[in-house]
Scaffold this motif. Structure first.
Motif, PDB file in Angstrom:
ATOM      1  N   ASP A 194     173.458  65.659  51.805  1.00  9.32           N
ATOM      2  CA  ASP A 194     172.088  65.155  51.829  1.00  9.32           C
ATOM      3  C   ASP A 194     171.087  66.214  51.375  1.00  9.32           C
ATOM      4  O   ASP A 194     169.987  65.880  50.929  1.00  9.32           O
ATOM      5  N   GLU A 195     171.454  67.471  51.480  1.00  3.54           N
ATOM      6  CA  GLU A 195     170.538  68.557  51.120  1.00  3.54           C
ATOM      7  C   GLU A 195     170.874  69.209  49.782  1.00  3.54           C
ATOM      8  O   GLU A 195     170.001  69.782  49.131  1.00  3.54           O
ATOM      9  N   LYS A 245     167.684  71.666  49.510  1.00  2.00           N
ATOM     10  CA  LYS A 245     166.345  71.376  50.013  1.00  2.00           C
ATOM     11  C   LYS A 245     166.268  71.540  51.529  1.00  2.00           C
ATOM     12  O   LYS A 245     167.213  71.261  52.260  1.00  2.00           O
ATOM     13  N   PHE A 246     165.075  72.013  51.949  1.00  2.00           N
ATOM     14  CA  PHE A 246     164.785  72.247  53.353  1.00  2.00           C
ATOM     15  C   PHE A 246     163.588  71.378  53.741  1.00  2.00           C
ATOM     16  O   PHE A 246     162.633  71.243  52.975  1.00  2.00           O
ATOM     17  N   ALA A 247     163.635  70.795  54.919  1.00  2.00           N
ATOM     18  CA  ALA A 247     162.498  70.017  55.396  1.00  2.00           C
ATOM     19  C   ALA A 247     161.310  70.940  55.632  1.00  2.00           C
ATOM     20  O   ALA A 247     161.440  72.031  56.212  1.00  2.00           O
ATOM     21  N   ASN A 305     157.230  70.266  56.760  1.00  3.30           N
ATOM     22  CA  ASN A 305     156.207  69.286  57.118  1.00  3.30           C
ATOM     23  C   ASN A 305     156.733  67.887  56.813  1.00  3.30           C
ATOM     24  O   ASN A 305     157.802  67.512  57.245  1.00  3.30           O
ATOM     25  N   LYS A 306     156.029  67.106  55.991  1.00  5.12           N
ATOM     26  CA  LYS A 306     156.483  65.759  55.655  1.00  5.12           C
ATOM     27  C   LYS A 306     157.302  65.729  54.368  1.00  5.12           C
ATOM     28  O   LYS A 306     157.722  64.658  53.924  1.00  5.12           O
ATOM     29  N   GLY A 307     157.515  66.889  53.782  1.00  4.19           N
ATOM     30  CA  GLY A 307     158.210  66.935  52.510  1.00  4.19           C
ATOM     31  C   GLY A 307     159.410  67.849  52.530  1.00  4.19           C
ATOM     32  O   GLY A 307     160.010  68.112  53.584  1.00  4.19           O
ATOM     33  N   TYR A 308     159.751  68.354  51.320  1.00  5.34           N
ATOM     34  CA  TYR A 308     160.927  69.198  51.174  1.00  5.34           C
ATOM     35  C   TYR A 308     160.600  70.383  50.271  1.00  5.34           C
ATOM     36  O   TYR A 308     159.880  70.259  49.273  1.00  5.34           O
ATOM     37  N   ARG A 312     162.598  72.954  47.879  1.00  2.21           N
ATOM     38  CA  ARG A 312     163.900  72.981  47.226  1.00  2.21           C
ATOM     39  C   ARG A 312     164.092  74.309  46.496  1.00  2.21           C
ATOM     40  O   ARG A 312     163.258  74.706  45.680  1.00  2.21           O
ATOM     41  N   TYR A 336     158.513  71.818  45.426  1.00  2.16           N
ATOM     42  CA  TYR A 336     158.066  71.178  46.667  1.00  2.16           C
ATOM     43  C   TYR A 336     157.867  69.699  46.389  1.00  2.16           C
ATOM     44  O   TYR A 336     157.251  69.318  45.387  1.00  2.16           O
TER      45      TYR A 336
END
Length: 431
Positions: A101-102, A146-148, A150-153, A155, A208
């Motif tokens: 997933d990442e 990718k890393f979480a 806030n509300k986004g990612y 990468r 981002y």
């Protein structure tokens, strides 16, 4: 990312490739494109082709070095106006796989570099160029994690490329052949440089993403690719070997193995996109390419390699590719809009700063691009687009080269504001 924004983005991404291929500063042909890496889902594959139609025309040509030419000294005559650049196509292919997933990885095939000029042998500048062609093949692997945030990612991106280049340059080396009996024997006085090389490069970047607003900003650095030793040959068999002593050139009449060195440029590209209203997307690009790394690429006989390096000032230099590029800049911006669940369209304007300093016809280019994206279902997307633009005017002539040398002393000519057009078609399968 919503289906609406994904559909709009498909048409928008198409225009980036069209603009890159049609503007083509330096030796750029298809450039680099890693957008498929951001495609949601586990697997996505894409293939496409861009067909470019430049209409660059040389005019007011004057042979300024009659000793090896055919114009100013009245040998064989020659046209003073000629079309320079043939149409060309640029294919590409990509396969993206979501490992987890990442983590995602993208395998690509592209032709990032290339050039083809073909003014022919019947113009007064044949001693400068009859035909030059360079092709490339790039096999790349780019991955991201990718890393979480806030509300986004956020990468992290990294990858490698293996590139192969090959090409040739053909020009008139000894124009006076037309005044000798050797012409009747089939000699045309031309010389041919053939070359091939390969190298490995890497890339790194960050992006981002905020899917809720279709916001994405990416910054990717592509390192230079050191081609190491370029191998090739210089074929002067179209000049009789009997003239070797007269011309004080022991290489005429035979094929000579040669070598040289060159580095393909590093680049830095910033891309952005954001939703600005329901069913509307804005996007843009700023790219810098270090084309000034290519100035004069000298070639020396391989037999002299042990006697010293081969450079523009080497006493063993047999021939060279005189480029003297300056750095390239490309800036573009566009809008995309969703018409319904299947169709979206986009438009883009772009400017490319010419890389020429006087030895090529690659001046500033202004381009308007448009495209449509058709998505009959969630697994298939088809894109088509086109572009029209202006190749701005300029001239070719004497230009300062490394050291005290002057390049471009063989011919002078002008070129006006010329048209360039391009068509693009691609398809994507995702699941």
């Amino acid at each position: 990312m919503s289906k609406a924004i994904s559909t709009i983005l498909g048409g928008a991404l198409l225009l980036t490739g069209v603009a890159s291929a049609a503007q083509a500063g330096g030796l750029e042909r298809g450039g680099y494109n890693w957008d498929l890496l951001f495609e949601p889902g586990r697997v996505a594959t894409e293939a496409g082709v861009i067909y470019v139609m430049p209409d660059r025309r040389i005019k007011n040509a004057v042979d300024t070095r009659p000793i090896d030419g055919r114009g100013a000294n009245g040998i064989g005559g020659g046209a003073t106006s000629v079309d320079e650049t043939p149409d060309y196509s640029v294919p590409r292919f990509g396969l993206k796989v979501g490992i987890t997933d990442e983590a995602d990885c993208l395998a690509t095939y592209s032709q990032p570099w290339g050039v083809h000029t073909d003014p022919g042998a019947d113009w007064v500048g044949a001693n400068q160029n009859i035909e030059t062609k360079i092709d490339s093949d790039d096999y790349g692997l780019t991955c991201s994690y990718k890393f979480a945030l806030n509300k986004g990612y956020l990468r992290a991106i990294g990858g490698v490329s293996y590139q192969e280049l090959d090409g040739f340059k053909n020009r008139l080396v000894f124009g006076n052949i037309f005044q000798t009996p050797f012409a009747a024997l089939g000699y045309d006085g031309q010389g041919l440089l053939s070359l091939n090389a390969d190298g490995v490069g890497w890339r790194a970047g960050v992006a981002y993403e905020l899917p809720e607003y279709a916001l994405r900003a990416s910054l990717i650095y592509n390192a230079e690719i050191d081609l190491g030793q370029i191998n090739g040959t210089v074929d002067l068999t179209e000049i009789p070997g009997a003239l070797a002593s007269t011309l004080r050139n022991p290489f005429v009449g035979r094929v000579t193995d040669v070598y040289g060195t060159a580095t393909m440029p590093q680049s830095l590209e910033f891309k952005w996109q954001t939703g600005i209203a329901p069913d509307w997307l804005a996007f843009g690009t700023v790219k810098w390419v270090d084309w000034s790394v290519l100035e004069v690429v000298a070639f020396c006989p391989t037999s002299t390699k042990a006697l010293g390096s081969c450079g523009p000032s080497s006493p063993f230099r047999l021939t060279s590719l005189d480029l003297m590029f300056q750095d390239g800049w490309t800036i573009s911006a566009g809008l995309g809009h969703k018409f319904n669940d299947q169709w979206s369209g986009s438009a883009q304007i772009s400017w490319d700063r010419g890389t020429s300093t006087g030895l090529t016809t690659q001046t500033d280019t202004y381009l308007l691009s448009g495209g449509v994206s058709y998505t009959p279902n969630k697994n298939i997307e088809i894109r088509a687009g086109g572009a029209a633009g202006v190749l701005t005017s300029g001239s070719y002539g004497p230009t300062a080269c490394p050291g005290t040398q002057t390049c471009g002393t063989d011919v002078t000519y002008d070129f006006g504001d010329d048209f360039v057009g391009a068509l693009s078609l691609s398809g994507k399968l995702k699941f």
